[in-house]
Design a protein around this motif. Structure first.
Motif, PDB file in Angstrom:
ATOM      1  N   SER A 128      34.829  34.521  58.391  1.00  0.00           N
ATOM      2  CA  SER A 128      34.850  33.174  57.801  1.00  0.00           C
ATOM      3  C   SER A 128      33.460  32.555  57.760  1.00  0.00           C
ATOM      4  O   SER A 128      33.127  31.835  56.819  1.00  0.00           O
ATOM      5  CB  SER A 128      35.786  32.263  58.607  1.00  0.00           C
ATOM      6  OG  SER A 128      37.117  32.720  58.539  1.00  0.00           O
ATOM      7  N   ASN A 133      34.830  31.516  50.703  1.00  0.00           N
ATOM      8  CA  ASN A 133      36.290  31.634  50.584  1.00  0.00           C
ATOM      9  C   ASN A 133      36.716  32.624  49.510  1.00  0.00           C
ATOM     10  O   ASN A 133      37.604  33.456  49.726  1.00  0.00           O
ATOM     11  CB  ASN A 133      36.905  30.267  50.277  1.00  0.00           C
ATOM     12  CG  ASN A 133      36.958  29.366  51.488  1.00  0.00           C
ATOM     13  OD1 ASN A 133      36.171  29.523  52.418  1.00  0.00           O
ATOM     14  ND2 ASN A 133      37.875  28.411  51.475  1.00  0.00           N
ATOM     15  N   ARG A 136      36.504  36.397  50.512  1.00  0.00           N
ATOM     16  CA  ARG A 136      37.011  36.871  51.802  1.00  0.00           C
ATOM     17  C   ARG A 136      37.975  38.045  51.677  1.00  0.00           C
ATOM     18  O   ARG A 136      37.968  38.946  52.515  1.00  0.00           O
ATOM     19  CB  ARG A 136      37.665  35.715  52.561  1.00  0.00           C
ATOM     20  CG  ARG A 136      36.630  34.783  53.170  1.00  0.00           C
ATOM     21  CD  ARG A 136      37.255  33.600  53.865  1.00  0.00           C
ATOM     22  NE  ARG A 136      36.209  32.689  54.340  1.00  0.00           N
ATOM     23  CZ  ARG A 136      36.429  31.442  54.713  1.00  0.00           C
ATOM     24  NH1 ARG A 136      37.664  30.952  54.682  1.00  0.00           N
ATOM     25  NH2 ARG A 136      35.432  30.686  55.134  1.00  0.00           N
ATOM     26  N   THR A 325      42.837  37.396  55.192  1.00  0.00           N
ATOM     27  CA  THR A 325      42.274  36.418  54.269  1.00  0.00           C
ATOM     28  C   THR A 325      43.103  35.143  54.255  1.00  0.00           C
ATOM     29  O   THR A 325      42.565  34.024  54.269  1.00  0.00           O
ATOM     30  CB  THR A 325      42.202  37.004  52.848  1.00  0.00           C
ATOM     31  OG1 THR A 325      41.426  38.204  52.875  1.00  0.00           O
ATOM     32  CG2 THR A 325      41.564  36.021  51.878  1.00  0.00           C
ATOM     33  N   ASN A 329      41.652  31.480  55.458  1.00  0.00           N
ATOM     34  CA  ASN A 329      41.562  30.387  54.491  1.00  0.00           C
ATOM     35  C   ASN A 329      42.524  29.242  54.802  1.00  0.00           C
ATOM     36  O   ASN A 329      42.475  28.212  54.131  1.00  0.00           O
ATOM     37  CB  ASN A 329      41.864  30.906  53.079  1.00  0.00           C
ATOM     38  CG  ASN A 329      40.721  31.730  52.526  1.00  0.00           C
ATOM     39  OD1 ASN A 329      39.607  31.700  53.038  1.00  0.00           O
ATOM     40  ND2 ASN A 329      41.002  32.475  51.468  1.00  0.00           N
ATOM     41  N   THR A 330      43.377  29.410  55.796  1.00  0.00           N
ATOM     42  CA  THR A 330      44.412  28.411  56.061  1.00  0.00           C
ATOM     43  C   THR A 330      44.266  27.735  57.422  1.00  0.00           C
ATOM     44  O   THR A 330      44.429  26.524  57.539  1.00  0.00           O
ATOM     45  CB  THR A 330      45.810  29.062  55.975  1.00  0.00           C
ATOM     46  OG1 THR A 330      45.959  29.713  54.721  1.00  0.00           O
ATOM     47  CG2 THR A 330      46.905  28.020  56.124  1.00  0.00           C
ATOM     48  N   THR A 416      41.411  26.467  49.216  1.00  0.00           N
ATOM     49  CA  THR A 416      40.600  27.684  49.186  1.00  0.00           C
ATOM     50  C   THR A 416      40.192  27.965  47.759  1.00  0.00           C
ATOM     51  O   THR A 416      40.867  27.572  46.822  1.00  0.00           O
ATOM     52  CB  THR A 416      41.372  28.881  49.742  1.00  0.00           C
ATOM     53  OG1 THR A 416      40.577  30.037  49.589  1.00  0.00           O
ATOM     54  CG2 THR A 416      42.684  29.118  49.037  1.00  0.00           C
ATOM     55  N   SER A 418      39.922  31.042  46.634  1.00  0.00           N
ATOM     56  CA  SER A 418      40.336  32.395  46.305  1.00  0.00           C
ATOM     57  C   SER A 418      40.994  32.420  44.936  1.00  0.00           C
ATOM     58  O   SER A 418      41.891  31.632  44.647  1.00  0.00           O
ATOM     59  CB  SER A 418      41.312  32.922  47.351  1.00  0.00           C
ATOM     60  OG  SER A 418      40.692  32.999  48.605  1.00  0.00           O
TER      61      SER A 418
END
Length: 421
Positions: A128, A133, A136, A325, A329-330, A416, A418
């Motif tokens: 991280s 983000n 990742r 991931t 991201n959470t 995020t 992503s």
């Protein structure tokens, strides 16, 4: 498609160091087993040493998560690399001597296992901290690929070292890789996001609260724990079935190699695919492990078992990067290591239970029935997570991860970047 995370200097250094450590670690199991059997001729000595590494790791994982969150992950990783370097060097020197001390080797494994309990929760925060983000999942895929390649080449490298120079040099090599990893990490600057100052007990409690407040997380952990339990059952009963019914030891070696290739393929796929429902997709992929369990239960012909195991392990290879991931991201950064530590604790604790119960169940019901029940168990557990609201509603849409609302007992995911497919 985003640029490779390896273009980012910090991650590149972390990735190289981690890859070297994985190669060293992949060499050690075969070297340790052969060295101890040569020195003592006793399987119990090997079991003792392996237990000395596993027990402190299990006991200290939550503590390691707290420390990694309180300090920056880079500092923890460097410190544990140096400790493990010293312990592997000690074991190597013992094995290079004429009369290795099992007591000293066991002590080194205790210290190394304890250091691993602090190092493991620090890995995800390092990803991280060194990767954007949106990069990742590819970064985690690269790390998963490196691990798969190490597992494929590790036994061959171990054999080369053992037969050409002796098993002690495998541990010396592992020690050198830890030094290299620490040196590479020294050149990285990471931003640490500390949480509020609390007591140690409050930190442990906060980490567990973060786990249980997300229904998609804790239910998935149960499924993943069952996966590791059934994998342990397969590792105990699979070799026996392969030798008796599938053509001998060579068929079991082929099964294991198929699994290594499967993990590699799954990790590569995870780096290229962007699924809208990552938690659901990852858990369903993990459920593919029911295939090799069912194939061994009959047992199916050797080629079928080999392919089934490859497919089952590909599911694990895909789950790893997708799950990591999603978590990175959470979960808030200041509590990430603690949450990860509970994740590892749940999975690793299930393994010795499987090792213990597999022969007991096989003696009572037969190996085939035990494997059949295991197949139903892992397939059912992974699929059943789809009934959980947080799993179904965890969706990646337009660069943003969303989960069920707080009214259903889960947290909203943090934003995020992503990409979604």
């Amino acid at each position: 498609m985003t640029a490779s995370p390896l273009r980012q200097r910090a991650f590149r250094r972390f990735f190289i160091g981690r890859s070297l450590s994985l190669i060293g670690d992949a060499v050690v199991p075969a070297a340790l087993a052969l060295a101890l059997l040569r020195a003592t001729g006793s399987v119990s000595s090997l079991a003792l040493v392996l237990g000395c590494a596993m027990v402190p790791k299990l006991l200290l994982l939550p503590v390691g998560g707290v420390i990694a969150d309180r300090l920056d992950a880079r500092t923890v990783a460097i410190g544990t690399d140096l400790v493990r370097c010293g312990m592997q060097l000690l074991v190597g020197l013992q094995l290079l001597g004429s009369e290795p001390s099992i007591g000293l080797i066991a002590l080194a494994e205790v210290v190394g296992g304890a250091a691993s309990a602090f190092a493991t929760p620090a890995l995800s925060p390092l990803v991280s901290a060194t990767v954007r983000n949106e990069d990742r999942q590819r970064a985690n895929s690269l790390l998963g690929t490196a691990g798969s390649v190490a597992r494929l080449g590790g036994p061959a490298l171990a054999g080369l070292l053992i037969w050409s120079a002796g098993p002690g040099w495998a541990f010396v090599l592992d020690a050198v890789t830890f030094v290299a990893s620490a040196v590479l990490l020294l050149g990285i600057q990471v931003t640490h996001v500390p949480g509020p100052k609390r007591s140690f007990r409050s930190d442990l409690t906060e980490g567990w609260t973060e786990v249980r407040s997300r229904d998609w997380y804790w239910t998935s952990l149960i499924a993943h724990g069952i996966w590791y339990f059934t994998a342990s059952v397969l590792m105990v009963l699979g070799p026996v079935i392969a030798v008796r019914s599938l053509g001998g030891e060579g068929s079991w070696v082929a099964v294991l190699q198929s699994g290594s290739v499967g993990v590699l393929v799954g990790a590569l796929l995870a780096g290229r695919l962007r699924v809208r429902r990552p938690v659901a997709a990852g858990n369903l992929a993990a459920g593919l492990y029911a295939l090799p369990l069912a194939a061994l239960a009959f047992p199916a012909p050797a080629p079928v078992v080999i392919v089934a195991y490859g497919v089952g392990m590909a599911g694990l290879g895909f789950l790893g990067p997708v799950w990591e991931t999603t978590v990175q991201n959470t979960i808030p950064e200041h509590v990430l290591a603690r949450v990860i530590s509970y994740d590892w604790l749940m999975s690793l604790s299930a393994m010795p239970v499987g090792y213990l119960l597999a022969p007991i169940a096989a003696g009572a019901w037969g190996a085939g029935r035990t494997l059949s029940v295991s197949a139903i168990l892992v397939g059912g557990a992974c699929t059943a997570t789809l009934a959980v609201p947080g799993v179904r509603r965890f969706v990646v849409v337009a660069g943003e991860q969303r989960t069920a609302s707080a009214s259903t007992g889960t947290h909203d995911a943090e934003p995020t970047d992503s990409p979604a497919c």
